[in-house]
Design a protein around this motif. Structure first.
Motif, mmCIF file in Angstrom:
data_model
loop_
_atom_site.group_PDB
_atom_site.id
_atom_site.type_symbol
_atom_site.label_atom_id
_atom_site.label_comp_id
_atom_site.label_asym_id
_atom_site.label_seq_id
_atom_site.Cartn_x
_atom_site.Cartn_y
_atom_site.Cartn_z
ATOM 1 N N PRO A 90 0.804 -1.237 0.000
ATOM 2 C CA PRO A 90 0.000 0.000 0.000
ATOM 3 C C PRO A 90 0.827 1.273 0.000
ATOM 4 O O PRO A 90 0.558 2.197 -0.785
ATOM 5 N N ARG A 91 1.820 1.332 0.862
ATOM 6 C CA ARG A 91 2.630 2.553 0.945
ATOM 7 C C ARG A 91 3.450 2.748 -0.326
ATOM 8 O O ARG A 91 3.569 3.864 -0.845
ATOM 9 N N GLY A 92 4.001 1.656 -0.838
ATOM 10 C CA GLY A 92 4.795 1.744 -2.061
ATOM 11 C C GLY A 92 3.960 2.140 -3.265
ATOM 12 O O GLY A 92 4.373 2.962 -4.087
ATOM 13 N N VAL A 93 2.757 1.564 -3.381
ATOM 14 C CA VAL A 93 1.879 1.887 -4.503
ATOM 15 C C VAL A 93 1.453 3.349 -4.458
ATOM 16 O O VAL A 93 1.439 4.040 -5.488
ATOM 17 N N LEU A 111 2.147 5.900 -7.663
ATOM 18 C CA LEU A 111 1.062 6.481 -8.451
ATOM 19 C C LEU A 111 0.799 7.944 -8.133
ATOM 20 O O LEU A 111 0.297 8.678 -8.985
ATOM 21 N N GLN A 112 1.138 8.377 -6.928
ATOM 22 C CA GLN A 112 0.922 9.772 -6.559
ATOM 23 C C GLN A 112 2.108 10.663 -6.918
ATOM 24 O O GLN A 112 1.963 11.876 -7.025
ATOM 25 N N GLY A 113 3.296 10.071 -7.074
ATOM 26 C CA GLY A 113 4.503 10.866 -7.281
ATOM 27 C C GLY A 113 4.705 11.316 -8.711
ATOM 28 O O GLY A 113 4.110 10.789 -9.656
ATOM 29 N N LYS A 114 5.571 12.297 -8.889
ATOM 30 C CA LYS A 114 5.892 12.841 -10.211
ATOM 31 C C LYS A 114 7.094 12.155 -10.850
ATOM 32 O O LYS A 114 7.433 12.440 -12.001
ATOM 33 N N ASN A 115 7.743 11.258 -10.106
ATOM 34 C CA ASN A 115 8.976 10.641 -10.597
ATOM 35 C C ASN A 115 8.727 9.407 -11.451
ATOM 36 O O ASN A 115 9.666 8.809 -11.956
ATOM 37 N N GLY A 165 -3.245 -8.462 -7.125
ATOM 38 C CA GLY A 165 -2.288 -7.858 -6.210
ATOM 39 C C GLY A 165 -2.985 -7.058 -5.131
ATOM 40 O O GLY A 165 -3.664 -7.597 -4.266
ATOM 41 N N ILE A 166 -2.842 -5.744 -5.212
ATOM 42 C CA ILE A 166 -3.295 -4.879 -4.122
ATOM 43 C C ILE A 166 -4.816 -4.910 -3.921
ATOM 44 O O ILE A 166 -5.310 -4.660 -2.821
ATOM 45 N N ASN A 167 -5.592 -5.277 -4.949
ATOM 46 C CA ASN A 167 -7.045 -5.369 -4.801
ATOM 47 C C ASN A 167 -7.509 -6.650 -4.129
ATOM 48 O O ASN A 167 -8.681 -6.756 -3.745
ATOM 49 N N MET A 183 -5.158 2.209 4.418
ATOM 50 C CA MET A 183 -3.913 2.715 3.840
ATOM 51 C C MET A 183 -4.015 2.873 2.323
ATOM 52 O O MET A 183 -3.139 3.480 1.706
ATOM 53 N N LEU A 184 -5.059 2.304 1.722
ATOM 54 C CA LEU A 184 -5.246 2.400 0.275
ATOM 55 C C LEU A 184 -5.898 3.743 -0.025
ATOM 56 O O LEU A 184 -7.098 3.929 0.180
#
Length: 499
Positions: free
Chosen positions: A83-86, A90-94, A389-391, A421-422
């Motif tokens: 969750p934290r990694g995803v 997906l939220q980051g600009k990198n 996976g995450i779902n 956390m999702l």
């Protein structure tokens, strides 16, 4: 002189091997992963040929929420459902779409929203956003209602006054989804036209799964994206589709179509000074998988039908758009919708590439080292595992994660603390998250609720006993086939009985 040239060639080969080693074998060394069956295509062939629920979900159980597989030429791919990694990815600009993914989108849709990045992507989303607001979708919802009632009539005609019959629900619902987006956003009725789009989409949908030639093309494209412009089946599909879409666009702009329809996307584009291309939304019909689960779970189906009928008896009318989209008016429909979107995501994964070196934070420790972060180099491919996976991870959703159980959304304390956390809307990543979250999310949910509600109130659906597997097929989305009859293509036969 010859010995000098041979030495020079040898030195060059050694340098290439060192470069390959540093860029592949030595990356993500501390991250666990499955054995690699092929140096050329890595784990890709076995993954593409496997039905959903038989590879990535098992790898996650064995190696954890963060593991690696090998892509083309042994290149390491980081698979992530932490969750934290995803959220970080997906939220980051990198992190941007892989070059080959952008090239495929450009092949099919031209240079537009789907393959844009950075400021260009934000500008295009701003242009198209008004077409997909809740108010905008409500204004065109009568088209979706009409299409759903037309589908009801089609099923009644196919049954021809029989008490029940076995119908393949896949093609009709797929065509409804295509008509819904084309008639509301582009003022064009695809199924009623004389164009080749339906037959082309059928050909793409039933294109081979995991065949070696396709995998080799994908392998070359992942290294040299421009090779997608060489003659191959994917380019042929793209060229033919773009030609047909171009004909539609000319007719629509010329006012040759449009009675009873809308052009929300074209209207949004027309309000801008600069055109941003003509993206065509790929709205997949998750409704068919919802109905499939309701057929396999008659108790859930009956409970949903009872809620809808009780609403109609109480209010004197069938639920309208506002009723269906309100989570409080029809709570069990809302729970069924959420559970469908959680367990039946049409995306297997979402691909990203790191622009710069980065450290990805984790919630769950890496299974082999206990570390709670991953260091990645620029150019690292990350695949965010969605459907398997995450779902559906048991560490997030509990021991019954794989079970279709709408009650989990209604019962107190049924969701684990990890679900919070999702950060994606609705606690699921079916539509992605962050700046590139699916623009048509609300449209897809409205379509799902309208179609399922009308069908469930008019038919009873039952399981035929056929074993249905779901594969990643043409169009890069998950679709159903009958086990042992995969060569027959996409289909979903159910017993349908009029009420």
């Amino acid at each position: 002189m010859l010995s000098f040239l041979l030495s020079l060639v040898g030195a060059g080969l050694v340098a290439l091997l060192i470069h390959w080693y540093l860029g592949t074998v030595s990356r993500l060394e501390d991250i666990p992963g499955p054995p690699v069956p092929s140096l050329l295509v890595g784990n890709i062939e076995e993954l593409d040929r496997a039905p959903m629920g038989t590879k990535m979900i098992l790898w996650a159980k064995q190696y954890g929420q963060t593991y690696k597989i090998r892509g083309p030429l042994f290149k390491p791919w980081l698979i992530l459902s932490d969750p934290r990694g995803v959220n970080h990815i997906l939220q980051g600009k990198n992190y941007v779409r892989p070059g080959s993914d952008r090239m495929v989108l450009e092949l099919f849709f031209g240079k537009g929203l789907f393959c844009a990045e950075g400021e260009e992507h934000r500008r295009m989303r701003k242009y198209l956003g008004p077409a997909f607001t809740l108010q905008s979708i409500q204004e065109v919802s009568h088209v979706i209602f009409d299409l759903a009632y037309n589908l009801k009539q089609q099923y009644e005609d196919m049954l021809d006054e029989q008490k029940d019959g076995v119908l393949d629900i896949a093609p009709n619902i797929h065509m409804l989804a295509l008509d819904a987006i084309s008639m509301t956003m582009f003022m064009h009725n695809v199924s009623a036209s004389e164009g080749r789009i339906p037959s082309l989409l059928h050909e793409i949908t039933n294109s081979p799964t995991g065949d070696y030639f396709t995998i080799l093309v994908e392998t070359l494209a992942s290294i040299f994206p421009s090779t997608l412009y060489l003659p191959n089946p994917l380019k042929r599909y793209a060229d033919n589709l773009r030609k047909e879409f171009g004909i539609i666009a000319e007719d629509v702009w010329a006012g040759k179509d449009g009675a009873g329809m809308h052009a929300k996307v074209l209207d949004a584009l027309a309000r801008q000074e600069n055109t941003v291309g003509q993206p065509i939304s790929k709205d997949e019909a998750v409704a068919q998988e919802c109905i499939y689960e309701l057929a396999r779970n008659p108790g859930i189906q009956k409970k949903l039908r009872t809620e809808l009928i009780d609403f109609q008896s109480c209010h004197g009318h069938f639920p309208n758009f506002e009723d269906l989209m309100s989570g409080s008016a029809l709570p069990y429909l809302e729970a069924v919708t959420r559970e469908t979107l959680r367990t039946k995501a049409v995306l297997r994964e979402i691909g990203r590439v790191a622009v710069e070196d980065d450290v990805i934070p984790l919630h769950f420790p890496i299974s082999t080292t206990g570390a709670k972060e991953v260091r990645v180099k620029a150019g690292q491919v990350i695949q965010v595992s969605i459907r398997d996976g995450i779902n559906s991870d048991i560490a997030i959703w509990g021991p019954e994660a794989a079970r279709f159980r709408p009650e989990r959304w209604l019962e107190e304390d049924a969701l684990t603390s990890e679900v919070n956390m999702l950060h994606a809307q609705g606690h699921m990543y079916t539509f992605g998250d962050g700046p590139k979250v699916c623009l048509g999310r609300t449209f897809a949910i409205a379509e799902l609720k309208i179609v399922v509600s009308i069908l469930i109130c008019n038919f009873r659906f039952g399981d035929t006993g056929c074993l249905i597997d779901f594969y990643l097929r043409g169009g890069n989305t998950v679709k159903p086939v009958i086990r042992g009859r995969e060569a027959e293509g996409v289909q979903m036969p159910l017993i349908v009985s009029p009420l």
